[in-house]
Design an enzyme around this catalytic site. Structure first.
Site, PDB file in Angstrom:
ATOM      1  N   GLU A  73      43.207  12.749  -7.240  1.00 50.89           N
ATOM      2  CA  GLU A  73      42.331  13.361  -6.235  1.00 50.89           C
ATOM      3  C   GLU A  73      42.326  14.878  -6.417  1.00 50.89           C
ATOM      4  O   GLU A  73      43.369  15.473  -6.684  1.00 50.89           O
ATOM      5  CB  GLU A  73      42.838  12.987  -4.836  1.00 50.89           C
ATOM      6  CG  GLU A  73      42.133  13.638  -3.682  1.00 50.89           C
ATOM      7  CD  GLU A  73      40.665  13.282  -3.615  1.00 50.89           C
ATOM      8  OE1 GLU A  73      39.850  14.190  -3.870  1.00 50.89           O
ATOM      9  OE2 GLU A  73      40.334  12.116  -3.314  1.00 50.89           O
TER      10      GLU A  73
ATOM     11  N   ASP B 205      41.601  16.950 -11.819  1.00 49.07           N
ATOM     12  CA  ASP B 205      40.353  16.312 -12.228  1.00 49.07           C
ATOM     13  C   ASP B 205      40.677  15.026 -12.989  1.00 49.07           C
ATOM     14  O   ASP B 205      41.440  15.034 -13.966  1.00 49.07           O
ATOM     15  CB  ASP B 205      39.566  17.279 -13.115  1.00 49.07           C
ATOM     16  CG  ASP B 205      38.266  16.709 -13.639  1.00 49.07           C
ATOM     17  OD1 ASP B 205      37.910  15.568 -13.277  1.00 49.07           O
ATOM     18  OD2 ASP B 205      37.595  17.400 -14.423  1.00 49.07           O
TER      19      ASP B 205
ATOM     20  N   ASP C 135      30.843   9.936  -4.402  1.00 45.13           N
ATOM     21  CA  ASP C 135      29.643  10.621  -3.944  1.00 45.13           C
ATOM     22  C   ASP C 135      28.436  10.080  -4.720  1.00 45.13           C
ATOM     23  O   ASP C 135      28.421  10.109  -5.940  1.00 45.13           O
ATOM     24  CB  ASP C 135      29.778  12.131  -4.187  1.00 45.13           C
ATOM     25  CG  ASP C 135      28.740  12.927  -3.416  1.00 45.13           C
ATOM     26  OD1 ASP C 135      27.553  12.531  -3.456  1.00 45.13           O
ATOM     27  OD2 ASP C 135      29.100  13.924  -2.784  1.00 45.13           O
TER      28      ASP C 135
ATOM     29  N   LYS D  67      19.994  12.927  -4.351  1.00 42.19           N
ATOM     30  CA  LYS D  67      18.789  13.525  -4.923  1.00 42.19           C
ATOM     31  C   LYS D  67      18.670  13.187  -6.410  1.00 42.19           C
ATOM     32  O   LYS D  67      19.644  13.261  -7.154  1.00 42.19           O
ATOM     33  CB  LYS D  67      18.809  15.039  -4.736  1.00 42.19           C
ATOM     34  CG  LYS D  67      18.734  15.473  -3.276  1.00 42.19           C
ATOM     35  CD  LYS D  67      18.732  16.977  -3.154  1.00 42.19           C
ATOM     36  CE  LYS D  67      18.679  17.414  -1.690  1.00 42.19           C
ATOM     37  NZ  LYS D  67      18.701  18.889  -1.558  1.00 42.19           N
TER      38      LYS D  67
ATOM     39  N   ASP E  52      28.503   2.256  -0.671  1.00 42.84           N
ATOM     40  CA  ASP E  52      27.677   1.869   0.463  1.00 42.84           C
ATOM     41  C   ASP E  52      26.236   2.345   0.283  1.00 42.84           C
ATOM     42  O   ASP E  52      25.454   2.304   1.222  1.00 42.84           O
ATOM     43  CB  ASP E  52      28.261   2.446   1.765  1.00 42.84           C
ATOM     44  CG  ASP E  52      28.254   3.960   1.760  1.00 42.84           C
ATOM     45  OD1 ASP E  52      28.479   4.556   0.684  1.00 42.84           O
ATOM     46  OD2 ASP E  52      28.029   4.579   2.824  1.00 42.84           O
TER      47      ASP E  52
ATOM     48  N   THR F 154      37.953   0.954   5.043  1.00 38.61           N
ATOM     49  CA  THR F 154      38.190   2.326   5.455  1.00 38.61           C
ATOM     50  C   THR F 154      37.510   2.583   6.794  1.00 38.61           C
ATOM     51  O   THR F 154      36.637   1.821   7.231  1.00 38.61           O
ATOM     52  CB  THR F 154      37.635   3.315   4.421  1.00 38.61           C
ATOM     53  OG1 THR F 154      36.199   3.177   4.379  1.00 38.61           O
ATOM     54  CG2 THR F 154      38.200   3.025   3.037  1.00 38.61           C
ATOM     55  N   LYS F 155      37.895   3.662   7.479  1.00 38.53           N
ATOM     56  CA  LYS F 155      37.245   4.040   8.730  1.00 38.53           C
ATOM     57  C   LYS F 155      35.757   4.266   8.500  1.00 38.53           C
ATOM     58  O   LYS F 155      34.903   3.870   9.299  1.00 38.53           O
ATOM     59  CB  LYS F 155      37.891   5.308   9.299  1.00 38.53           C
ATOM     60  CG  LYS F 155      39.301   5.109   9.825  1.00 38.53           C
ATOM     61  CD  LYS F 155      39.835   6.411  10.404  1.00 38.53           C
ATOM     62  CE  LYS F 155      41.253   6.229  10.933  1.00 38.53           C
ATOM     63  NZ  LYS F 155      41.796   7.501  11.479  1.00 38.53           N
TER      64      LYS F 155
ATOM     65  N   GLU G 206      33.889   2.873   6.178  1.00 39.53           N
ATOM     66  CA  GLU G 206      33.233   1.598   5.939  1.00 39.53           C
ATOM     67  C   GLU G 206      33.068   0.808   7.238  1.00 39.53           C
ATOM     68  O   GLU G 206      32.032   0.179   7.472  1.00 39.53           O
ATOM     69  CB  GLU G 206      34.050   0.788   4.936  1.00 39.53           C
ATOM     70  CG  GLU G 206      33.369  -0.471   4.446  1.00 39.53           C
ATOM     71  CD  GLU G 206      34.166  -1.183   3.379  1.00 39.53           C
ATOM     72  OE1 GLU G 206      33.742  -2.279   2.970  1.00 39.53           O
ATOM     73  OE2 GLU G 206      35.213  -0.647   2.960  1.00 39.53           O
TER      74      GLU G 206
END
Length: 246
Positions: free
Chosen positions: A101, A128, A151, A155, A187, A224-225, A227
């Protein structure tokens, strides 16, 4: 991963100096935001790093040496604040987990959770993922690579920043043993379709659910919260699992 990323415009990148040699600009799939830790987060980070931290500067690691045993090793990139990864590690003590992370507060939180819950089968990089994979992780050794809710870069002009690309899929295969699995979840349906398109073209992988099929959410992937909130709003979630078949 989604929690620590934001879009970056080309105009936000530093201008080049015509008097300096041209350098190839690497397209990042992430942008760190909120990277500065609070005093409490820094304290947790410093207190727990010796037990849980792994550094890019240490170079190539050996899983048996790191964890003190032979085991199945699960890698996760972009674990956010770490709650789901801590839960998985706690629920599967027979396996070992490495989280990667770029968001320091998330790393601090994960280590704090691990310490509070007595989790010992977990290590973490605050770097990374591309560099960690290239410089630190053993080749063809891990049993699973997890990428949950990266992420999506909505766009169209930013789609090139999506982490799931053909080269990334090949890099993941390089750190997975034969039979190891690359598990993705998103999602955002257009991104799920993009993941499917990329992965179906990879000769080193086979779709665990069948050609061009999504995988039912496995019980071992905690909700997860984010989700849970999305499900209440009627948002879909798509899981994809591909097995290395080299």
């Amino acid at each position: 991963m989604k929690d620590q990323q934001t879009e970056i415009q080309d105009s936000e990148l530093p201008e080049s100096n015509p008097q300096e040699p041209a350098k190839k600009r690497t397209i990042r799939s992430f942008v760190v935001r909120g990277g500065r830790m609070t005093e409490g987060q820094q304290k947790n980070y410093d207190a727990n790093w010796a037990m849980y931290g792994l550094s890019l500067e240490d170079g190539r690691i050996d899983y048996k040496t790191v964890f003190g045993r032979e085991s199945e090793v699960v890698l996760e990139v972009g674990f956010g604040m770490g709650a789901s990864l801590a839960e998985m590690a706690k629920n599967a003590p027979e396996k070992d987990f490495i989280g990667i992370e770029v968001h320091p507060p998330g790393v601090a939180k994960l280590m704090m959770l691990a310490k509070e819950q007595g989790i010992t089968n977990l290590k973490v990089y605050c770097d990374d993922a591309i560099e960690v994979m290239a410089k630190c992780l053993p080749e063809k050794a891990a049993s699973c690579f997890q990428l949950f809710f990266p992420d999506p870069w909505h766009k169209k002009k930013h789609n090139k920043r999506r982490i799931v690309q053909p080269l990334f899929a090949q890099q993941v295969a390089n750190v997975l043993k034969t039979g190891g699995q690359f598990h993705m979840a998103t999602d955002w349906q257009p991104y799920a379709e993009h993941m499917m398109e990329v992965m179906e073209e990879q000769s080193l992988y086979q779709n665990a659910a069948g050609k061009a099929q999504y995988y039912p959410r496995p019980e071992w992937r905690p909700l997860t919260k984010f989700e849970n909130r999305g499900e209440k709003l009627g948002h879909g979630v798509w899981d994809l699992i591909y097995t290395v078949i080299r």
